[in-house]
Design a protein around this motif. Structure first.
Motif, mmCIF file in Angstrom:
data_model
loop_
_atom_site.group_PDB
_atom_site.id
_atom_site.type_symbol
_atom_site.label_atom_id
_atom_site.label_comp_id
_atom_site.label_asym_id
_atom_site.label_seq_id
_atom_site.Cartn_x
_atom_site.Cartn_y
_atom_site.Cartn_z
ATOM 1 N N HIS A 122 0.830 -1.207 0.000
ATOM 2 C CA HIS A 122 0.000 0.000 0.000
ATOM 3 C C HIS A 122 0.869 1.263 0.000
ATOM 4 N N LEU A 123 1.970 1.236 0.767
ATOM 5 C CA LEU A 123 2.870 2.390 0.765
ATOM 6 C C LEU A 123 3.502 2.574 -0.610
ATOM 7 N N GLU A 124 3.913 1.465 -1.221
ATOM 8 C CA GLU A 124 4.551 1.552 -2.535
ATOM 9 C C GLU A 124 3.554 2.005 -3.599
ATOM 10 N N ALA A 125 2.316 1.533 -3.504
ATOM 11 C CA ALA A 125 1.305 1.921 -4.493
ATOM 12 C C ALA A 125 1.021 3.418 -4.446
ATOM 13 N N GLN A 126 1.182 4.011 -3.260
ATOM 14 C CA GLN A 126 0.909 5.447 -3.105
ATOM 15 C C GLN A 126 2.191 6.278 -3.060
ATOM 16 N N SER A 127 3.331 5.619 -3.358
ATOM 17 C CA SER A 127 4.638 6.301 -3.365
ATOM 18 C C SER A 127 4.914 7.001 -2.039
ATOM 19 N N LEU A 128 4.595 6.326 -0.937
ATOM 20 C CA LEU A 128 4.823 6.861 0.400
ATOM 21 C C LEU A 128 6.079 6.261 1.008
ATOM 22 N N GLU A 129 6.753 7.029 1.868
ATOM 23 C CA GLU A 129 7.936 6.532 2.560
ATOM 24 C C GLU A 129 7.535 5.541 3.640
ATOM 25 N N ARG A 130 8.500 4.718 4.033
ATOM 26 C CA ARG A 130 8.249 3.735 5.087
ATOM 27 C C ARG A 130 8.527 4.378 6.451
ATOM 28 N N THR A 131 7.617 5.220 6.882
ATOM 29 C CA THR A 131 7.765 5.919 8.157
ATOM 30 C C THR A 131 6.482 5.769 8.954
ATOM 31 N N PRO A 132 6.560 5.914 10.290
ATOM 32 C CA PRO A 132 5.334 5.865 11.102
ATOM 33 C C PRO A 132 4.314 6.907 10.670
#
Length: 485
Positions: A120-130
């Motif tokens: 889900h993070l990768e699909a939305q181009s989000l960083e792996r952060t809290p």
């Protein structure tokens, strides 16, 4: 159109991996604030061909059942089988024995953290952060493979135990047994986490909780096909606590009866009722602390590509038995060391809980400690002693794994935990429960900058793709969220 919604938390076993399988050894299990939900609703539009429908939007699955003459049968059109749903329904309906014909629609949902957040993070181009994890929408569906099947990558929070406990609790509250004489309040008295919850009346708050726990343990063992330690179901029901397992001899006879095709017989029903209602399970199964000490908090991380080796517990037990046979009266290296260290860690948590509960802990002192790595803390402080105890536990767990040829703390996880321990304010970083490659847990001083620093280390870790899970410790176990008549 009655509706009953219930939920149960995920867990992390901080203390007691493998040893908690034995009744004499205690474990500290932490309940999280991420939960599994089960909603049971009367649906008069259903027909006798399928009068129970269970929907799981996140798993892209629907399971239909026909319940008649005290017998539950899956419908032939079911594309998949979910033993945890089907066998929980079977056990609960056998116990509750609804007097009127039933037509039920059941929806099961899980908070995102029970399954890998990386897609889900990768699909939305989000960083792996809290912080990025917190922005995700709730109840995201699992990704699908090329054949349209759900890809389910668990994070080790005890999804099956939380599912079973929430479903059992929802059914028990939807069809309360006559023995409880339950009188539900018509209006919610308080809210927890934005969800309505009912306070149980005094005449039910003990019996019904224990019945939900006992039914959930039976259903979970029945679905798994074995009698486990039970700490995950206990956490799903009771929340954070020190746990000692129920007697292992309690369930095998009943489970064998349930496996027989004609298990809706009167003798099986009687055996089920006896074990749920009258058979003593164990004294002191649940003891304080019932929450993490207030200066502390926990965060977990999902590790991409990880998978726990099958049969890890059996291999460790076989190794332990071999050591015992070599020297029946002597010490079992690592195992007996862990007994003492686990007891010491629990005692330190209890000591800290007593101080924080009395309001005597020094906030300024923890502000200072949160700017230092654990090795710099005063050696006579309780927190330093707790951190050192966890370090010894990690050493013996890793060495026991090597001796038993089981990856309890694989080298890759060791490197990640050691890197996390370099963050100021971190008490311990370890592989929880049975270990393996799935996740790590971190106990830290509850200050925002400490969590942010942990997230930076995990987001930039090169050897593995690490994703923090947006959760924290909770003292809340099973919860009735909604009851509408």
């Amino acid at each position: 159109m009655r509706t009953t919604k219930a939920s149960a938390p995920g867990k992390a076993l901080l203390v007691g991996g493998y040893l908690v399988l034995e009744r004499r050894n205690a474990g500290l299990v932490i309940a999280t604030d991420k939960r599994f939900y089960a909603t049971v609703r009367d649906d008069p539009t259903l027909n006798e061909e399928a009068n129970i429908i269970v929907e799981s939007p996140q798993f892209h699955s629907t399971w239909k059942y026909k319940y008649t003459n005290d017998t539950l049968l899956p419908c032939v059109e079911n594309a998949t089988i979910n033993d945890f749903v089907e066998k929980t329904l079977r056990v609960c309906l056998m116990y509750l024995q609804p007097s009127a014909p039933i037509n039920l629609k059941i929806i099961i949902q899980a908070d995102n953290e029970f399954y890998s957040l990386l897609p889900h993070l990768e699909a939305q181009s989000l960083e792996r952060t809290p912080q990025a994890v917190q922005t995700l929408e709730p109840f995201l569906p699992c990704p699908k493979d090329k054949d349209g099947k759900a890809i389910i990558n668990k994070t080790g929070l005890g999804s099956s135990a939380a599912l079973v406990t929430s479903l059992v609790g929802a059914l028990v509250h939807h069809f309360p047994p006559k023995i409880f004489d339950i009188q539900h309040q018509e209006e919610p008295k308080e809210k927890i986490g934005g969800n309505e919850t009912y306070n149980d009346d005094a005449n039910e708050n003990v019996d019904i909780t224990e019945s939900i726990h006992n039914l959930a343990q039976i259903s979970h063992c029945y679905a798994q096909g074995k009698v486990g330690s039970g700490f995950d179901v206990s956490a799903a029901c009771h929340g954070t606590h020190v746990y000692r397992r129920f007697p292992i001899c309690l369930l095998p006879d009943l489970l064998q009866q349930l496996d027989v095709l004609d298990s809706h017989s009167d003798s099986t029903k009687e055996a089920l009722h006896n074990i749920v209602e009258t058979t003593p399970w164990a004294e002191n199964m649940v003891r304080p602390p019932r929450d993490l000490p207030s200066p502390l908090q926990i965060v977990l991380a999902d590790i991409r590509g990880g998978s726990e080796s099958p049969g890890m517990a059996k291999k460790v037990q076989a190794w332990k038995q071999k050591q015992y046979m070599k020297n029946p009266t002597g010490k079992i290296t690592h195992w007996d060391d862990l007994k003492a260290l686990n007891a010491q860690a629990i005692a330190l948590f209890q000591k800290m809980q007593a101080v924080s509960g009395s309001g005597d802990h020094n906030t300024t002192e923890y502000d200072t400690l949160a700017t230092q790595v654990a090795s710099e803390w005063p050696k006579d402080s309780t927190l330093a002693e707790l951190s050192a105890t966890f370090a010894e536990i990690r050493t013996h767990m890793k060495e026991m794994g090597k001796a038993a040829n089981v990856p309890i703390e694989p080298d890759e996880q060791t490197d990640l935990c050691n890197a996390t321990m370099k963050v100021p304010g971190v008490v311990t970083a370890l592989v929880p429960g049975a270990g393996g490659y799935d996740a790590i847990a971190c106990v830290y001083i509850n200050r925002p900058h400490v969590l942010e620093s942990i997230g930076v280390v995990w987001a930039n870790y090169e050897d593995k793709i690490v994703c923090p899970l947006g959760l924290k410790a909770s003292d809340c176990g099973f919860r009735l969220d909604e009851k509408l008549e």
